[in-house]
Design an enzyme around this catalytic site. Structure first.
Site, mmCIF file in Angstrom:
data_model
loop_
_atom_site.group_PDB
_atom_site.id
_atom_site.type_symbol
_atom_site.label_atom_id
_atom_site.label_comp_id
_atom_site.label_asym_id
_atom_site.label_seq_id
_atom_site.Cartn_x
_atom_site.Cartn_y
_atom_site.Cartn_z
ATOM 1 N N ASP A 1 -6.173 6.484 -5.783
ATOM 2 C CA ASP A 1 -5.661 5.139 -5.531
ATOM 3 C C ASP A 1 -6.844 4.281 -5.057
ATOM 4 O OD1 ASP A 1 -4.099 2.899 -5.303
ATOM 5 O OD2 ASP A 1 -2.534 3.840 -4.116
HETATM 6 C C1 BGC Z 1 -1.711 0.635 -4.882
HETATM 7 C C2 BGC Z 1 -1.453 1.193 -6.255
HETATM 8 C C3 BGC Z 1 -2.003 0.241 -7.295
HETATM 9 C C4 BGC Z 1 -3.475 0.036 -7.031
HETATM 10 C C5 BGC Z 1 -4.179 -0.841 -8.052
HETATM 11 C C6 BGC Z 1 -3.139 0.209 -4.683
HETATM 12 O O1 BGC Z 1 -3.313 -0.485 -3.497
HETATM 13 O O2 BGC Z 1 -1.349 1.604 -3.918
HETATM 14 O O3 BGC Z 1 -0.086 1.414 -6.434
HETATM 15 O O4 BGC Z 1 -1.766 0.737 -8.567
HETATM 16 O O5 BGC Z 1 -3.627 -0.559 -5.760
HETATM 17 O O6 BGC Z 1 -3.825 -2.158 -7.928
#
Ligand code: BGC
Length: 744
Positions: free
Chosen positions: A276
Site C-alpha cells: 500500500d
Molecule cells: C489506500 C489504498 C489506495 C492507495 C492508492 C492508500 O492510501 O490505502 O486503498 O489504493 O492509497 O491511492
C-alpha cells in the site's frame, strides 16, 4: 548395462514429459528477464506517483526505473510517458498505469457498501465492467479494487469501501467485481487488472481507528478475513495489495506467512503483490524495521513484488542484493510476477491508448446501469404506516435537508474522477420527473450535514408545514467516511437530528432518506419518522433512483450488508458472532426497569448492555419492500448427509402484497457442535427473486456439504460431522430452524 541405460533414458523422458511445458508467456518472460540488469529489474518493482512535468518523469522512465505509475489520468500524458518507456528505454517494457477506480470512473455507482446491499452480483459485475470501460479509455489499465476487507466496526471510515461484515457476501461481490474489471480476457483494451485489497485483516483495526493494529488469531483469519481473498484468486484477480495494519505484531507488508504460505503456496496465486502507499517505509514507524533499507529487505523477502511510492526498493535493493541480504532469485520472482500481468494485459502488443476515440463517459447505458444499481441498493428500513410509496392523495411535498441537493456529497468517498456536474440529485429528479404530479417545496434547513446553525430549521419547518408529506434528506457528506475518516460518534452530524425532531413536531408524516458512508445510529430518527429509506452514498444517478422509489415506480429491495447498531457502545456488533455460554434472551432487564437495591444476580447474568440490550437497531440482511412475501414449504433433499453430498433446499416464495417486488431469499446455517465454538449463523446462499403481486415461485438453493467446512484450532479445514440447523428467510434473524445431520 544397456537395460540400465534404457531405463535411465526412459525415466528421463517420462520426467521431462511430466514437467509442465512453459507456455508462450513464460518463455517470453524468461527471455526478457535474461536481458535485464539488476537495476532494470528493480525498476519494474517500483511504482511512482505521477508528479510534475513529463520531462521530470522522462529520465526515470528512460533509465528503466519505473514499472508502474499511479494517478495519471490524461490520455495524452499517459501516451507520452508510454512512448518513453516503449521507445526510449533500453528494453522497451511498457508502463502499467494505475488509479483508484473504486466505484466507477466518471459514472459513479453507489459506494461498494451500497453495491453489497443489492445482493445482486450481476449488476455489481456490470458496474465494474463499465468502470473498466471508462477508465481504460484514458489509458488506465489497473485499478486498486475490489476492497474486500471484512468490516464489523462502522466507526472505521473505510467500511464504506467494502462489502460489509459477511465473508460469503463479500466473497461473491468481490469475485463479481474482479470479473467486471478484468472482463472476459485481460487482453481486451477495455479490461483493467483488478487488485484484491487490503491483504489482510485491515477491517479489524482496534476501535475502528484507521491504520491501527489488529489481533486476529489464525483460525479466525482463515474463517472470516481470508475467504474473500481466496475467492478473488479463484475469480482470477491479477494483483493483491498488502494492508497498513500489523496483525499480531507483524505488518502485512512484511508478513511472509500471508504472502508466501497462504497466497502463493496454498492458493497458487501467480499475479503480483503491491504494497500500500508508503507501507514499506512505514514499517519503520511500526518499529518493525530499523530503517528504510531494513524495510526494503523485509518487504522484498516477505513477497511484496512492487513498492508503491516509498522508493526504498530503488534506493536499497541493489546493495541488499550485493550484500546477499536479498537473493537475486527473490528479485527475479517479483519481476516475473509483474511482467506476467503486463503480458496478460496485452501491454507489449498494444501499449497506447487511442486518443481519437469517441467519448464513452456517462453514456446512456452507463447511466441506466448506475440508476439500476442505485435503486437496488436502497434499503427500506421502516414504512409501517405505508406512507411509501407516495400516494396520489399527496399533492404537496416538502423537500428538506442538507443531502437533498448535494451533488458532490452523494458520490461518496473515492470518487476522484467523477464530475459532480453530472450527478442528478433527488431534488432535481423529483422536480423533473414528478414536478407535474406534485407541488414541490424546497427548504434545506441546513446547508451541509455538519451544519449546526439552527436558524434554517425554523424556515424549513414553516415550509414543511404547508406540505402533505415531508421528505427529509439527511446523512453524511462524502468526506465523513473513507480512508482516515473515522468517527467515534455515529449519530447524525450537525443539527440534523434537531431538524428531524422539529419536522416530526409538525404532525406531518416525515419520510427520512439517509445518504451516508456507513450505518449510523439513527434509532431516534427512525422513531420520529413515518418511513425511512437508507442509501449508502448512491453516486451519479442516486437522485432518479430515489425519486422512483419514493413515487413507487420502483420498489425497494436492498438489504443491510452490515448490522446497524443502536449505540456506538454496542460495536462490534455483527450477526455471525460465536455461540457463548450465557446468551441474552428477549427478557433482559433494561436500566430503567432495574429496581433499587436489586440483587447482584437478579438481572440473570446474561450477555447484554443494561442501556442498549443485546439486539441491534437493524440486523444483517434486513430490508423491507412495499409488498410482502411469504416463505413456505421449505424442504431439504435429505436430513442425513455424507461427505461429498449436495444438500438441495427447495421452498416457495410468494408475493402476498399488491406491488410487484423483489425479495432476497437468504440461507443460513448453524453448526451445532464444533471442536471450536462456531457462529450462531452463517450466510451460505442468497438469491434475488422477482415476483408480481400474487405470484409464487419455487426457489432452489444447492449447498455442497463441503461448504460446511471451517478451520479448526489446528488450522485444518474440515467438515465436522454432527447436527446442523438451517434457516431460509428474509434476514439473518427470521425464519424457522430446520435440522439436518452430517454423518461420515
Ligand atoms: C489506500 C489504498 C489506495 C492507495 C492508492 C492508500 O492510501 O490505502 O486503498 O489504493 O492509497 O491511492
Amino acid at each position: 548395462m544397456k537395460k540400465i541405460l534404457a531405463f535411465g533414458l526412459a525415466s528421463l523422458l517420462i520426467f521431462t514429459s511430466c514437467k509442465p511445458a512453459k507456455n508462450d508467456t513464460e518463455t517470453k518472460i524468461d527471455a526478457l528477464l535474461s536481458r535485464m540488469t539488476l537495476e532494470e529489474k528493480i525498476g519494474q518493482m517500483n511504482q511512482s506517483s505521477s508528479y510534475g512535468s513529463i520531462e521530470d518523469m522522462r529520465m526515470m522512465i528512460k533509465k528503466g526505473e519505473v514499472g508502474s505509475i499511479l494517478n495519471e489520468i490524461d490520455p495524452d500524458r499517459i501516451n507520452a510517458l508510454q512512448h518513453v518507456a516503449v521507445e526510449e528505454s533500453r528494453l522497451g517494457i511498457p508502463l502499467l498505469i494505475a488509479r483508484d477506480v473504486i466505484h466507477g470512473f466518471k459514472t459513479i455507482f453507489p459506494i461498494p457498501l451500497g453495491q453489497a446491499a443489492t445482493f445482486d452480483p450481476f449488476v455489481v459485475e456490470k458496474s465494474a465492467r463499465i468502470a473498466a470501460i471508462e477508465a481504460s479509455s484514458v489509458g488506465i489499465r489497473w485499478t486498486f479494487a475490489p476492497m474486500i476487507d471484512i468490516a464489523r466496526d462502522p466507526r472505521w471510515g473505510r467500511i464504506a469501501e467494502g462489502c460489509g461484515e459477511d465473508p460469503y457476501l463479500t466473497s461473491v461481490m468481490g469475485a463479481a467485481m474482479v470479473k467486471g474489471f478484468q472482463g472476459d480476457s485481460m487482453n481486451l483494451p477495455t479490461s483493467i487488472a483488478a487488485c484484491a485489497k487490503h491483504f489482510v485483516g485491515y477491517g479489524a483495526v482496534e476501535g475502528g481507528r484507521d491504520y491501527n493494529s489488529t489481533f486476529i488469531p489464525e483460525h479466525l483469519l482463515r474463517n472470516v478475513y481470508l475467504p474473500p481473498f481466496e475467492a478473488a484468486v479463484k475469480a482470477g484477480v491479477a494483483t493483491f495489495m498488502t494492508s497498513f495494519n500489523d496483525n499480531n505484531g507483524v505488518p502485512s507488508t512484511g508478513n511472509s506467512f500471508i504472502l508466501k504460505e497462504v497466497l502463493r503456496k496454498e492458493w497458487h496465486f501467480d499475479g503480483f503483490v503491491v504494497s500500500d502507499w508508503n507501507s514499506v517505509g512505514e514499517m519503520v514507524n511500526h518499529g518493525f524495521a530499523a530503517d528504510y533499507k531494513d524495510a526494503a529487505r523485509i518487504a522484498a523477502n516477505a513477497g511484496v513484488d512492487m513498492e508503491m511510492v516509498s522508493a526504498t526498493y530503488m534506493k536499497y535493493l541493489p546493495e541488499l542484493v550485493k550484500e546477499g541480504k536479498v537473493k537475486e532469485a527473490v528479485i527475479n520472482d517479483a519481476v516475473r510476477n509483474i511482467l506476467r500481468i503486463k503480458y496478460r494485459l496485452g501491454l507489449f502488443d498494444h501499449p497506447y491508448v487511442d486518443v481519437n476515440r469517441k467519448s464513452i463517459m456517462y453514456t446512456q447505458e452507463h447511466l441506466e446501469c448506475a440508476k439500476r444499481i442505485s435503486e437496488e441498493s436502497v434499503i427500506l428500513l421502516k414504512d409501517d404506516k405505508h406512507v411509501l410509496p407516495l400516494k396520489s392523495s399527496v399533492h404537496t411535498i416538502a423537500i428538506v435537508g442538507p443531502m437533498a441537493d448535494a451533488p458532490y456529497e452523494q458520490m461518496g468517498t473515492w470518487a476522484f474522477d467523477g464530475d459532480s456536474a453530472h450527478t442528478v440529485t433527488p431534488l432535481e429528479a423529483i422536480r423533473e420527473v414528478y414536478g407535474n404530479q406534485v407541488k414541490v417545496l424546497y427548504e434545506p434547513g441546513l446547508a451541509y450535514s455538519r451544519d449546526k446553525n439552527l436558524q434554517g430549521i425554523v424556515k424549513a419547518v414553516t415550509v414543511a408545514s404547508q406540505a402533505d408529506v415531508i421528505l427529509a434528506f439527511v446523512g453524511e457528506e462524502a468526506i465523513l467516511s473513507g480512508e482516515a475518516h473515522c468517527l467515534a460518534d455515529l449519530n447524525l452530524q450537525g443539527a440534523q437530528s434537531q431538524l428531524i425532531a422539529a419536522l416530526a413536531k409538525t404532525g406531518k408524516p416525515v419520510v427520512t432518506i439517509v445518504m451516508a458512508g456507513r450505518p449510523l445510529t439513527i434509532g431516534k430518527e427512525v422513531d420520529e419518522s413515518a418511513a425511512v429509506l437508507y442509501s449508502f452514498h448512491p453516486g451519479t444517478m442516486g437522485g432518479p433512483a430515489i425519486a422512483d422509489l419514493l413515487f413507487g415506480k420502483a420498489v425497494p429491495s436492498g438489504k443491510t450488508p452490515v448490522t446497524f447498531p443502536k449505540m456506538v457502545g454496542q460495536i462490534p456488533i455483527y450477526y455471525a458472532h460465536h455461540r457463548i455460554g450465557r446468551p441474552a434472551t428477549r427478557n433482559e432487564t433494561l436500566i430503567d426497569r432495574i429496581p433499587l437495591y436489586a440483587g447482584q444476580t437478579s438481572l440473570g447474568c446474561t450477555s447484554f448492555y443494561m442501556d442498549a440490550g443485546f439486539d441491534p437497531l437493524f440486523p444483517f440482511g434486513y430490508g423491507l419492500s412495499y409488498t410482502t412475501f411469504k416463505f413456505s414449504n421449505i424442504k431439504l433433499s435429505a436430513t442425513q448427509l455424507k461427505k461429498g453430498d449436495m444438500l438441495t433446499v427447495t421452498f416457495d416464495l410468494k408475493n402476498t402484497g399488491s406491488y410487484g417486488g423483489t425479495e432476497v431469499a437468504q440461507l443460513y446455517v448453524q453448526d451445532k457442535v464444533g471442536s471450536v465454538t462456531r457462529p450462531v449463523k452463517e450466510l451460505k446462499r442468497f438469491k434475488r427473486v422477482n415476483l408480481l403481486p400474487g405470484e409464487k415461485k419455487t426457489v432452489v438453493f444447492e449447498l455442497p456439504v463441503s461448504e460446511l467446512a471451517f478451520y479448526n484450532m489446528n488450522e485444518e479445514k474440515m467438515v465436522e460431522p454432527g447436527d446442523f440447523g438451517l434457516w431460509v428467510a428474509d434476514d439473518s434473524q427470521n425464519g424457522k430452524e430446520l435440522p439436518f445431520k452430517v454423518k461420515f
